[in-house]
Design a protein around this motif. Sequence first.
Motif, PDB file in Angstrom:
ATOM      1  N   MET A  16       0.852  -1.035  -0.125  1.00  0.00           N
ATOM      2  CA  MET A  16      -0.002  -0.083   0.149  1.00  0.00           C
ATOM      3  C   MET A  16       0.745   1.224   0.025  1.00  0.00           C
ATOM      4  N   SER A  17       0.916   1.948  -1.052  1.00  0.00           N
ATOM      5  CA  SER A  17       1.579   3.252  -1.202  1.00  0.00           C
ATOM      6  C   SER A  17       1.173   4.446  -0.403  1.00  0.00           C
ATOM      7  N   SER A  18       1.752   5.333   0.338  1.00  0.00           N
ATOM      8  CA  SER A  18       1.639   6.502   0.918  1.00  0.00           C
ATOM      9  C   SER A  18       1.332   7.584   0.163  1.00  0.00           C
ATOM     10  N   ASN A  19       0.422   8.463   0.706  1.00  0.00           N
ATOM     11  CA  ASN A  19       0.066   9.672   0.071  1.00  0.00           C
ATOM     12  C   ASN A  19       0.829  10.691   0.208  1.00  0.00           C
ATOM     13  N   ILE A  20       1.552  10.688   1.347  1.00  0.00           N
ATOM     14  CA  ILE A  20       2.599  11.797   1.575  1.00  0.00           C
ATOM     15  C   ILE A  20       3.348  12.139   0.680  1.00  0.00           C
ATOM     16  N   GLU A  21       3.524  13.356   0.269  1.00  0.00           N
ATOM     17  CA  GLU A  21       4.434  14.052  -0.630  1.00  0.00           C
ATOM     18  C   GLU A  21       5.314  14.924   0.055  1.00  0.00           C
ATOM     19  N   ILE A  22       6.641  14.812   0.306  1.00  0.00           N
ATOM     20  CA  ILE A  22       7.460  15.647   0.910  1.00  0.00           C
ATOM     21  C   ILE A  22       8.481  16.085   0.041  1.00  0.00           C
ATOM     22  N   ILE A  23       8.884  17.281  -0.196  1.00  0.00           N
ATOM     23  CA  ILE A  23       9.933  17.832  -1.186  1.00  0.00           C
ATOM     24  C   ILE A  23      11.259  17.736  -0.258  1.00  0.00           C
ATOM     25  N   LYS A  24      12.280  16.952  -0.816  1.00  0.00           N
ATOM     26  CA  LYS A  24      13.584  16.747  -0.044  1.00  0.00           C
ATOM     27  C   LYS A  24      14.505  16.970  -1.094  1.00  0.00           C
ATOM     28  N   ARG A  25      15.824  17.069  -0.611  1.00  0.00           N
ATOM     29  CA  ARG A  25      17.099  17.322  -1.566  1.00  0.00           C
ATOM     30  C   ARG A  25      17.795  15.859  -1.343  1.00  0.00           C
ATOM     31  N   CYS A  26      18.318  15.394  -2.665  1.00  0.00           N
ATOM     32  CA  CYS A  26      18.985  14.142  -2.626  1.00  0.00           C
ATOM     33  C   CYS A  26      20.279  14.402  -2.127  1.00  0.00           C
ATOM     34  N   GLY A  27      20.491  13.396  -1.051  1.00  0.00           N
ATOM     35  CA  GLY A  27      21.892  13.363  -0.435  1.00  0.00           C
ATOM     36  C   GLY A  27      23.137  13.275  -1.214  1.00  0.00           C
ATOM     37  N   GLY A  84      21.949  16.331  -5.194  1.00  0.00           N
ATOM     38  CA  GLY A  84      21.497  17.776  -4.541  1.00  0.00           C
ATOM     39  C   GLY A  84      20.223  18.043  -5.041  1.00  0.00           C
ATOM     40  N   LYS A  85      19.686  17.294  -6.172  1.00  0.00           N
ATOM     41  CA  LYS A  85      18.442  17.838  -6.698  1.00  0.00           C
ATOM     42  C   LYS A  85      17.298  17.595  -5.873  1.00  0.00           C
ATOM     43  N   GLU A  86      16.082  18.582  -6.154  1.00  0.00           N
ATOM     44  CA  GLU A  86      15.006  18.434  -5.296  1.00  0.00           C
ATOM     45  C   GLU A  86      14.137  17.209  -5.702  1.00  0.00           C
ATOM     46  N   PHE A  87      13.564  16.392  -4.977  1.00  0.00           N
ATOM     47  CA  PHE A  87      12.549  15.402  -5.469  1.00  0.00           C
ATOM     48  C   PHE A  87      11.332  15.266  -4.454  1.00  0.00           C
ATOM     49  N   VAL A  88      10.321  14.682  -4.947  1.00  0.00           N
ATOM     50  CA  VAL A  88       9.374  14.287  -4.204  1.00  0.00           C
ATOM     51  C   VAL A  88       9.392  12.862  -3.406  1.00  0.00           C
ATOM     52  N   ALA A  89       9.384  12.824  -2.297  1.00  0.00           N
ATOM     53  CA  ALA A  89       9.777  11.818  -1.373  1.00  0.00           C
ATOM     54  C   ALA A  89       8.330  11.098  -0.873  1.00  0.00           C
ATOM     55  N   TYR A 127      17.439   9.700  -0.856  1.00  0.00           N
ATOM     56  CA  TYR A 127      17.947   9.801  -2.254  1.00  0.00           C
ATOM     57  C   TYR A 127      16.873   9.939  -3.352  1.00  0.00           C
ATOM     58  N   CYS A 128      17.375  10.727  -4.419  1.00  0.00           N
ATOM     59  CA  CYS A 128      16.232  10.744  -5.458  1.00  0.00           C
ATOM     60  C   CYS A 128      15.873   9.402  -6.184  1.00  0.00           C
ATOM     61  N   SER A 129      17.009   8.719  -6.444  1.00  0.00           N
ATOM     62  CA  SER A 129      16.828   7.456  -7.198  1.00  0.00           C
ATOM     63  C   SER A 129      17.692   6.207  -6.776  1.00  0.00           C
ATOM     64  N   HIS A 130      17.496   5.107  -7.234  1.00  0.00           N
ATOM     65  CA  HIS A 130      18.469   3.900  -6.721  1.00  0.00           C
ATOM     66  C   HIS A 130      19.815   4.208  -7.027  1.00  0.00           C
ATOM     67  N   ARG A 131      20.004   4.836  -8.219  1.00  0.00           N
ATOM     68  CA  ARG A 131      21.430   4.851  -8.842  1.00  0.00           C
ATOM     69  C   ARG A 131      22.168   6.062  -7.739  1.00  0.00           C
ATOM     70  N   CYS A 132      21.283   7.121  -7.235  1.00  0.00           N
ATOM     71  CA  CYS A 132      22.080   7.863  -6.326  1.00  0.00           C
ATOM     72  C   CYS A 132      22.491   7.247  -5.035  1.00  0.00           C
TER      73      CYS A 132
END
Length: 195
Positions: free
Chosen positions: A1-12, A15-20, A27-32
């Motif tokens: 069950m996925s969460s409806n929470i959307e948090i704007i964070k900065r990738c560790g 450094g890009k902003e993303f929705v967590a 981190y913004c992606s599996h790669r990072c």
Amino acid sequence: MSSNIEIIKRCGWCGKEFVARKTSTEYCSHRCSGLTYKERKRQQKIEAFKSEYAKATDEVTEIEKLEFLSPTQLCQLLGISRATIYRYFADNAITTVQFKGKTLIRRKDVDSLFEDGHKYLKRPKKKSEPITEFYTSKDVQEKYGISNSGLYEIAKRENWPKTQQRGKTLWSRKHVDAYFAKQQPSDEISEWYTA
């Protein structure tokens, strides 16, 4: 069950902003995330190396203060192998005192090696002689009474030089004869039993 929470964070990592979707996401992606993990492991290796290097440096500093050294301590001090140290002992290049189960070297004698050192002489390069005489595998088997598998086992162990000619394996006669000459029984043995 996925969460409806959307948090704007900065990738560790990048450094890009993303929705967590979770508060624990860094981190913004599996790669990072993977790149961060690799970098952390690399830094751990560097720290471990620095720690080992500092420890070794401290040991050498402590050794430098000693008046008498063991062979192991002398290896650490000079940065050479035990085999080389013992070769120097055997050649009497380094003075040692052997007690029961312990060998000691006076630090003063080690220092004098460098004070009384001689000019460096470049060792002449050994010229390898070309191999001109060979046995075929059949020749070796017939002359020395060994099987084909036995021949290849000995050749591999003794590192005999070989070459191929018209589909035949040729073995260095000099190396083969030298090996089997060492295997011959001593002339001093005069009496024998059969099996």
